[in-house]
Design a protein around this motif. Structure first.
Motif, short mmCIF file in Angstrom:
data_model
loop_
_atom_site.label_atom_id
_atom_site.label_comp_id
_atom_site.label_asym_id
_atom_site.label_seq_id
_atom_site.Cartn_x
_atom_site.Cartn_y
_atom_site.Cartn_z
N LEU A 78 -23.29 -48.05 -15.57
CA LEU A 78 -22.82 -49.03 -14.93
C LEU A 78 -22.83 -49.10 -13.52
CD1 LEU A 78 -19.17 -48.37 -16.64
CD2 LEU A 78 -20.78 -50.07 -17.25
N THR A 79 -23.68 -48.09 -13.10
CA THR A 79 -24.07 -47.88 -11.47
C THR A 79 -25.26 -47.66 -11.22
OG1 THR A 79 -23.54 -45.23 -11.61
CG2 THR A 79 -21.57 -46.76 -11.15
N ALA A 80 -26.21 -47.55 -12.18
CA ALA A 80 -27.71 -47.09 -11.73
C ALA A 80 -28.47 -48.36 -11.57
CB ALA A 80 -28.28 -46.12 -12.88
N ALA A 81 -29.18 -48.34 -10.61
CA ALA A 81 -30.24 -49.19 -10.51
C ALA A 81 -31.55 -48.95 -11.16
CB ALA A 81 -30.67 -49.49 -9.10
N PRO A 82 -32.35 -49.85 -11.74
CA PRO A 82 -33.35 -49.67 -12.53
C PRO A 82 -34.18 -48.57 -11.90
CG PRO A 82 -33.13 -52.02 -12.38
CD PRO A 82 -32.09 -51.33 -11.36
N GLU A 83 -34.61 -48.56 -10.49
CA GLU A 83 -35.32 -47.76 -9.76
C GLU A 83 -34.82 -46.29 -10.12
OE1 GLU A 83 -35.50 -51.68 -8.53
OE2 GLU A 83 -33.76 -50.45 -8.34
N ALA A 84 -33.59 -45.90 -10.54
CA ALA A 84 -33.14 -44.78 -10.44
C ALA A 84 -34.07 -43.80 -11.59
CB ALA A 84 -31.62 -44.64 -11.06
N VAL A 85 -34.66 -44.54 -12.66
CA VAL A 85 -35.19 -43.87 -13.84
C VAL A 85 -36.57 -43.10 -13.18
CG1 VAL A 85 -36.65 -44.04 -16.04
CG2 VAL A 85 -34.70 -45.69 -15.49
N ALA A 86 -37.37 -43.46 -12.40
CA ALA A 86 -38.51 -42.80 -11.87
C ALA A 86 -37.86 -41.37 -11.03
CB ALA A 86 -39.25 -43.82 -10.96
N ALA A 87 -36.82 -41.86 -10.09
CA ALA A 87 -36.29 -40.77 -9.47
C ALA A 87 -35.92 -39.52 -10.17
CB ALA A 87 -35.28 -41.24 -8.53
N TRP A 88 -35.23 -39.82 -11.47
CA TRP A 88 -34.81 -39.01 -12.12
C TRP A 88 -35.68 -37.98 -12.94
CZ3 TRP A 88 -34.70 -39.50 -17.61
CH2 TRP A 88 -34.07 -38.44 -18.40
N LEU A 89 -36.71 -38.78 -13.40
CA LEU A 89 -37.91 -38.23 -14.03
C LEU A 89 -38.72 -37.04 -13.17
CD1 LEU A 89 -39.19 -41.07 -16.48
CD2 LEU A 89 -38.60 -38.65 -17.15
N GLY A 90 -38.59 -37.50 -11.90
CA GLY A 90 -39.11 -36.50 -10.90
C GLY A 90 -38.66 -35.46 -10.48
N GLY A 91 -37.27 -35.35 -10.69
CA GLY A 91 -36.40 -33.97 -10.31
C GLY A 91 -35.48 -33.53 -11.32
#
Length: 250
Positions: free
Chosen positions: A165-178
């Motif tokens: 409900l809040t995440a942008a598509p770009e959040a996937v790469a950031a999440w995988l990185g950390g």
């Protein structure tokens, strides 16, 4: 608890679907079928699905009987007792599709629910799904164990950095990185009633993510149905459990 109907998503692009009828109801079904890419044909054509939108009761009943005798699955508009399948209200966030059905008993209720949910679901939801799909190889590399991978995704999607409900598509790469996979754990839910709606949001999320659900003998099936369909169910309390273990008790 028995399902009134089993929801299915059927790909109709290029496939024939029989449509009988004229007027507003038939036009609405025609638009929906065309949107799905179906090839609309007449009664004599070879097809697996049919929609009967005839206003005359006798004519509609006779048409349904003829089609069913051929083994065709039929939707009879405004006649739920004659329907083999119904058409839900739809929220389209391609490739994410949310379908809301009432078994044909109240299209108005399905439409009202669609309007409420439409306002909640962001336009970028489909692109978030595509980003997750594109990250499958990275997900497997980071969490080779399927249980670890499922728990990590569950934590991220349920109020975490990938909340749909809040995440942008770009959040996937950031999440995988950390991000790190959540540790395996056991939680106990003490039930307040037999009504699944009395579960808190956090309890409902636990059930939706659980790898194993253990329960006392008097826990109703309606509550167990809130767990993942592929979660292991165990009456009593298992001694050793990997992943997220949710125990239901009174």
């Amino acid at each position: 608890m028995t399902l009134h109907s089993l929801p299915l998503f059927v790909r109709l692009a290029g496939r024939p679907v029989i449509l009988l009828g004229e007027g507003e109801a038939a036009d609405a079904k025609r638009r929906l079928l065309e949107r799905a890419g179906a090839r609309i044909v007449g009664e004599e054509a070879d097809a697996s699905l049919a929609i009967v939108a005839l206003e005359d009761e006798a004519a509609a009943t006779a048409a349904v009987a003829r089609l069913k005798a051929r083994g065709v699955l039929v939707n009879a508009v405004d006649r739920p007792a004659l329907c083999d399948f119904t058409l839900p209200a739809i929220i389209d966030r391609a490739p994410v599709i949310v379908a809301i059905g009432t078994g044909g008993v109240s299209a108005g209720l399905a439409g009202a629910l669609r309007q409420r949910l439409e306002a909640m679901l962001p336009a970028a939801l489909g692109r978030l799904a595509e980003a997750l799909h594109g990250a499958r190889a990275d997900l497997r590399a980071r969490w080779p164990d399927s249980g670890d991978r499922r728990r990590a995704l569950g934590a991220a999607l349920n109020g975490g950095p990938l909340d749909p409900l809040t995440a942008a598509p770009e959040a996937v790469a950031a999440w995988l990185g950390g991000s790190e996979a959540p540790e395996a754990r056991r939680v106990v839910i003490t039930l307040r009633s037999d009504d699944p709606d009395d579960l808190t949001l956090r309890e409902a999320r636990w059930l939706g993510q659980a790898d194993v659900v253990s329960f006392a003998a008097d826990v109703p099936v309606a509550l167990l149905d809130r767990a993942r369909a592929d979660a292991v169910r165990v009456e009593g309390q298992p001694q050793v459990v990997e992943g997220l273990h949710v125990h239901l008790r009174r």
